[in-house]
Design a protein around this motif. Sequence first.
Motif, PDB file in Angstrom:
ATOM      1  N   ASN A   1       4.291  18.108 -20.489  1.00 56.10           N
ATOM      2  CA  ASN A   1       3.775  19.205 -19.668  1.00 56.10           C
ATOM      3  C   ASN A   1       2.354  18.920 -19.199  1.00 56.10           C
ATOM      4  O   ASN A   1       1.995  19.235 -18.061  1.00 56.10           O
ATOM      5  CB  ASN A   1       3.808  20.513 -20.463  1.00 56.10           C
ATOM      6  CG  ASN A   1       5.221  21.002 -20.707  1.00 56.10           C
ATOM      7  OD1 ASN A   1       6.178  20.453 -20.171  1.00 56.10           O
ATOM      8  ND2 ASN A   1       5.353  22.034 -21.526  1.00 56.10           N
ATOM      9  N   PHE A   2       1.576  18.349 -20.081  1.00 53.12           N
ATOM     10  CA  PHE A   2       0.197  17.992 -19.727  1.00 53.12           C
ATOM     11  C   PHE A   2       0.187  17.034 -18.539  1.00 53.12           C
ATOM     12  O   PHE A   2      -0.501  17.266 -17.532  1.00 53.12           O
ATOM     13  CB  PHE A   2      -0.480  17.358 -20.943  1.00 53.12           C
ATOM     14  CG  PHE A   2      -1.947  17.086 -20.780  1.00 53.12           C
ATOM     15  CD1 PHE A   2      -2.896  17.958 -21.274  1.00 53.12           C
ATOM     16  CD2 PHE A   2      -2.381  15.941 -20.129  1.00 53.12           C
ATOM     17  CE1 PHE A   2      -4.253  17.698 -21.121  1.00 53.12           C
ATOM     18  CE2 PHE A   2      -3.739  15.685 -19.969  1.00 53.12           C
ATOM     19  CZ  PHE A   2      -4.666  16.559 -20.462  1.00 53.12           C
ATOM     20  N   ASN A   3       0.973  15.979 -18.637  1.00 46.99           N
ATOM     21  CA  ASN A   3       1.004  14.996 -17.553  1.00 46.99           C
ATOM     22  C   ASN A   3       1.603  15.582 -16.281  1.00 46.99           C
ATOM     23  O   ASN A   3       1.205  15.229 -15.172  1.00 46.99           O
ATOM     24  CB  ASN A   3       1.801  13.763 -17.988  1.00 46.99           C
ATOM     25  CG  ASN A   3       1.111  13.001 -19.107  1.00 46.99           C
ATOM     26  OD1 ASN A   3      -0.114  12.920 -19.159  1.00 46.99           O
ATOM     27  ND2 ASN A   3       1.900  12.462 -20.030  1.00 46.99           N
TER      28      ASN A   3
ATOM     29  N   TRP B   1       0.802  17.736 -10.748  1.00 48.25           N
ATOM     30  CA  TRP B   1       0.857  18.865  -9.831  1.00 48.25           C
ATOM     31  C   TRP B   1      -0.492  19.117  -9.170  1.00 48.25           C
ATOM     32  O   TRP B   1      -0.553  19.557  -8.017  1.00 48.25           O
ATOM     33  CB  TRP B   1       1.383  20.105 -10.553  1.00 48.25           C
ATOM     34  CG  TRP B   1       1.953  21.077  -9.601  1.00 48.25           C
ATOM     35  CD1 TRP B   1       1.558  22.362  -9.391  1.00 48.25           C
ATOM     36  CD2 TRP B   1       3.014  20.834  -8.658  1.00 48.25           C
ATOM     37  NE1 TRP B   1       2.304  22.918  -8.374  1.00 48.25           N
ATOM     38  CE2 TRP B   1       3.197  22.011  -7.912  1.00 48.25           C
ATOM     39  CE3 TRP B   1       3.812  19.708  -8.369  1.00 48.25           C
ATOM     40  CZ2 TRP B   1       4.146  22.098  -6.899  1.00 48.25           C
ATOM     41  CZ3 TRP B   1       4.756  19.798  -7.373  1.00 48.25           C
ATOM     42  CH2 TRP B   1       4.920  20.984  -6.652  1.00 48.25           C
TER      43      TRP B   1
ATOM     44  N   GLU C   1      -1.927  31.672 -23.891  1.00 49.05           N
ATOM     45  CA  GLU C   1      -3.094  31.858 -23.026  1.00 49.05           C
ATOM     46  C   GLU C   1      -2.717  32.663 -21.784  1.00 49.05           C
ATOM     47  O   GLU C   1      -3.456  33.526 -21.352  1.00 49.05           O
ATOM     48  CB  GLU C   1      -3.659  30.498 -22.603  1.00 49.05           C
ATOM     49  CG  GLU C   1      -4.425  29.767 -23.689  1.00 49.05           C
ATOM     50  CD  GLU C   1      -5.703  30.488 -24.095  1.00 49.05           C
ATOM     51  OE1 GLU C   1      -6.328  31.114 -23.223  1.00 49.05           O
ATOM     52  OE2 GLU C   1      -6.048  30.447 -25.287  1.00 49.05           O
TER      53      GLU C   1
ATOM     54  N   GLN D   1       1.237  18.618 -15.324  1.00 54.79           N
ATOM     55  CA  GLN D   1       0.164  19.401 -14.698  1.00 54.79           C
ATOM     56  C   GLN D   1      -0.784  18.511 -13.910  1.00 54.79           C
ATOM     57  O   GLN D   1      -1.236  18.871 -12.825  1.00 54.79           O
ATOM     58  CB  GLN D   1      -0.615  20.190 -15.759  1.00 54.79           C
ATOM     59  CG  GLN D   1       0.098  21.422 -16.248  1.00 54.79           C
ATOM     60  CD  GLN D   1      -0.806  22.365 -17.047  1.00 54.79           C
ATOM     61  OE1 GLN D   1      -0.611  23.563 -17.042  1.00 54.79           O
ATOM     62  NE2 GLN D   1      -1.784  21.813 -17.730  1.00 54.79           N
ATOM     63  N   SER D   2      -1.096  17.350 -14.477  1.00 54.69           N
ATOM     64  CA  SER D   2      -1.949  16.420 -13.741  1.00 54.69           C
ATOM     65  C   SER D   2      -1.295  16.032 -12.415  1.00 54.69           C
ATOM     66  O   SER D   2      -1.948  16.017 -11.367  1.00 54.69           O
ATOM     67  CB  SER D   2      -2.213  15.162 -14.576  1.00 54.69           C
ATOM     68  OG  SER D   2      -2.861  15.490 -15.788  1.00 54.69           O
TER      69      SER D   2
ATOM     70  N   LEU E   1       4.819  18.797 -25.196  1.00 51.48           N
ATOM     71  CA  LEU E   1       3.478  19.223 -24.806  1.00 51.48           C
ATOM     72  C   LEU E   1       2.808  18.177 -23.923  1.00 51.48           C
ATOM     73  O   LEU E   1       2.247  18.492 -22.870  1.00 51.48           O
ATOM     74  CB  LEU E   1       2.631  19.472 -26.061  1.00 51.48           C
ATOM     75  CG  LEU E   1       1.137  19.684 -25.875  1.00 51.48           C
ATOM     76  CD1 LEU E   1       0.863  20.881 -24.985  1.00 51.48           C
ATOM     77  CD2 LEU E   1       0.441  19.837 -27.215  1.00 51.48           C
ATOM     78  N   MET E   2       2.892  16.917 -24.333  1.00 52.99           N
ATOM     79  CA  MET E   2       2.264  15.857 -23.542  1.00 52.99           C
ATOM     80  C   MET E   2       2.953  15.702 -22.189  1.00 52.99           C
ATOM     81  O   MET E   2       2.296  15.427 -21.181  1.00 52.99           O
ATOM     82  CB  MET E   2       2.291  14.544 -24.328  1.00 52.99           C
ATOM     83  CG  MET E   2       1.338  14.500 -25.503  1.00 52.99           C
ATOM     84  SD  MET E   2      -0.330  15.031 -25.064  1.00 52.99           S
ATOM     85  CE  MET E   2      -0.702  13.841 -23.772  1.00 52.99           C
TER      86      MET E   2
ATOM     87  N   GLN F   1       2.824  24.255 -26.744  1.00 57.48           N
ATOM     88  CA  GLN F   1       1.463  24.341 -27.297  1.00 57.48           C
ATOM     89  C   GLN F   1       1.284  25.484 -28.282  1.00 57.48           C
ATOM     90  O   GLN F   1       0.297  25.515 -29.010  1.00 57.48           O
ATOM     91  CB  GLN F   1       0.414  24.426 -26.188  1.00 57.48           C
ATOM     92  CG  GLN F   1       0.475  25.669 -25.342  1.00 57.48           C
ATOM     93  CD  GLN F   1       1.280  25.444 -24.068  1.00 57.48           C
ATOM     94  OE1 GLN F   1       2.223  24.674 -24.065  1.00 57.48           O
ATOM     95  NE2 GLN F   1       0.898  26.117 -23.012  1.00 57.48           N
TER      96      GLN F   1
ATOM     97  N   THR G   1       1.808  28.208 -12.838  1.00 56.78           N
ATOM     98  CA  THR G   1       1.183  26.987 -13.341  1.00 56.78           C
ATOM     99  C   THR G   1       2.150  26.125 -14.152  1.00 56.78           C
ATOM    100  O   THR G   1       1.793  25.011 -14.530  1.00 56.78           O
ATOM    101  CB  THR G   1      -0.049  27.323 -14.209  1.00 56.78           C
ATOM    102  OG1 THR G   1       0.327  28.226 -15.240  1.00 56.78           O
ATOM    103  CG2 THR G   1      -1.125  27.980 -13.363  1.00 56.78           C
TER     104      THR G   1
ATOM    105  N   SER H   1      -1.632  26.255 -31.104  1.00 52.97           N
ATOM    106  CA  SER H   1      -2.619  27.338 -30.982  1.00 52.97           C
ATOM    107  C   SER H   1      -2.097  28.690 -31.456  1.00 52.97           C
ATOM    108  O   SER H   1      -2.880  29.602 -31.703  1.00 52.97           O
ATOM    109  CB  SER H   1      -3.070  27.464 -29.532  1.00 52.97           C
ATOM    110  OG  SER H   1      -1.981  27.913 -28.720  1.00 52.97           O
TER     111      SER H   1
ATOM    112  N   ILE I   1       5.479  18.072 -29.734  1.00 51.43           N
ATOM    113  CA  ILE I   1       4.267  17.401 -29.270  1.00 51.43           C
ATOM    114  C   ILE I   1       4.583  16.543 -28.051  1.00 51.43           C
ATOM    115  O   ILE I   1       3.817  16.491 -27.087  1.00 51.43           O
ATOM    116  CB  ILE I   1       3.667  16.535 -30.393  1.00 51.43           C
ATOM    117  CG1 ILE I   1       3.229  17.428 -31.564  1.00 51.43           C
ATOM    118  CG2 ILE I   1       2.498  15.721 -29.887  1.00 51.43           C
ATOM    119  CD1 ILE I   1       2.097  18.364 -31.223  1.00 51.43           C
TER     120      ILE I   1
ATOM    121  N   ARG J   1       5.166  30.134 -16.353  1.00 51.54           N
ATOM    122  CA  ARG J   1       3.831  30.596 -16.726  1.00 51.54           C
ATOM    123  C   ARG J   1       3.057  30.852 -15.440  1.00 51.54           C
ATOM    124  O   ARG J   1       3.195  30.095 -14.482  1.00 51.54           O
ATOM    125  CB  ARG J   1       3.152  29.515 -17.578  1.00 51.54           C
ATOM    126  CG  ARG J   1       1.662  29.659 -17.716  1.00 51.54           C
ATOM    127  CD  ARG J   1       1.132  28.958 -18.961  1.00 51.54           C
ATOM    128  NE  ARG J   1       1.677  27.637 -19.185  1.00 51.54           N
ATOM    129  CZ  ARG J   1       1.196  26.523 -18.642  1.00 51.54           C
ATOM    130  NH1 ARG J   1       0.166  26.562 -17.842  1.00 51.54           N
ATOM    131  NH2 ARG J   1       1.753  25.349 -18.916  1.00 51.54           N
TER     132      ARG J   1
END
Lengths: 208, 208
Positions: free
Chosen positions: A108-110, A115, A71, A112-113, A105-106, A63, A51, A67, A102, A39
């Motif tokens: 990936n979320f963590n 990174w 994005e 990103q934090s 997703l979480m 995600q 990202t 959604s 899910i 992405r």
Amino acid sequence: MKSGLGKEPLRRFRRHEHLALGGEAQDRVYRLDEGWACRYTLLPDGRRQITALYLPGDVCEPQWVISSKAELSIVALTDVIATEIPLGSIRNASDEGVSELIDALMTNFNRQSDWIVSLGRRSANGRITALFAEIYSRLQQNGRVRQPCTIPLTQQDIADVVGLTPVHVNRVVSELRRQGLVQFSGKTIIVPRPDEIDRQQDGMGLAG
Amino acid sequence: MKSGLGKEPLRRFRRHEHLALGGEAQDRVYRLDEGWACRYTLLPDGRRQITALYLPGDVCEPQWVISSKAELSIVALTDVIATEIPLGSIRNASDEGVSELIDALMTNFNRQSDWIVSLGRRSANGRITALFAEIYSRLQQNGRVRQPCTIPLTQQDIADVVGLTPVHVNRVVSELRRQGLVQFSGKTIIVPRPDEIDRQQDGMGLAG
DNA sequence: CGGTTTGTTGAGGGCCATCAAGTTGAGTGG
DNA sequence: CCACTCAACTTGATGGCCCTCAACAAACCG
């Protein structure tokens, strides 16, 4: 274009082909069977920042289950073979399919934090070794580690992940090769001993 | 805003007090009624990188609804008054409470992607003006904009968000003040015309 | 009112961007 | 089999952004 008749859910993408465009509605996710994708965001002056990296075995993008919309654009970094998973097939199915997504997703979320921490506080050397260590760790978790760990990214791709110029990535990677921490097979990078790369990233100073 | 007044317990946190510690189980989320907070990571050498800002009106942290666990620590950047929302009270309640939190989670996710772009590809000036513009935009969406927009962060806090040193943040902010893009009231920063700050961030060159 | 946090300013240097040439290798068509 | 092309990698020189160190001022607080 490949039009898989019958029930074949496999999709092929060539390198540089888009899996999704920013703003597009999505009614499916992809599981990458082979190949890498990312992405990314383009800046007005043409520079690119990646990202998220998607490795063999990853789901792209979790995600979309929530959604139903991309994005940002997703592009193949190598030739890709992916399994298409229609969202309709899992929304009403067992909870397992959803909860697996899910979880992804979480994760990936963590990631990103983490990174953000690397980009904000690590030097070029620290970011690149951290990236290699992360790649190895993720491939291992996906059960995709060959002996040894090979990374099919161009140095430009790496630069767009770690927020540097390809020229400087080349200097850092060349130094890592001089130290024996990575090897080359043609243009592809090999990490022979990922544990040593991992040890490298601690104590790397501020960037800049 | 939520209208069910009175019954949910208010919590107060002093500045530097933790709302959550990394690794802790969480059986609630907080809605910040007043004050600011952040999620952060400490590096081995003591440096800090803030990975998420929480402003008045924000929910902190939406992902606890899914994982019931704080991955990273949350600390108050100012004195905080928060409404405690037990997770049990919304899991079985209407879907609205949950979907509002899921929306917030996805917003935070996308915001993290944007922040990766800033940290990877923007100069100090671009990161700081982008931060101020984001803060204004979010306060506006939360219905918390006073005239004018005030930012109660220390320059050290800002530095830990944008991945710079407080010394350099001071120089950049001082220059913004010289240009009339921000003003000072004591030590708090005021953004009189957020639209002009917003225009600043485009075309900012590479960091470094 | 003494200590601590926060902000301010200067001097110097290092990391990484930029610019500019190459070199290498893979793919293509003659 | 060999020019040709193009993407990717490599290397050197130069400079700027931002870090580091240091000292001080100002504001806050018990």
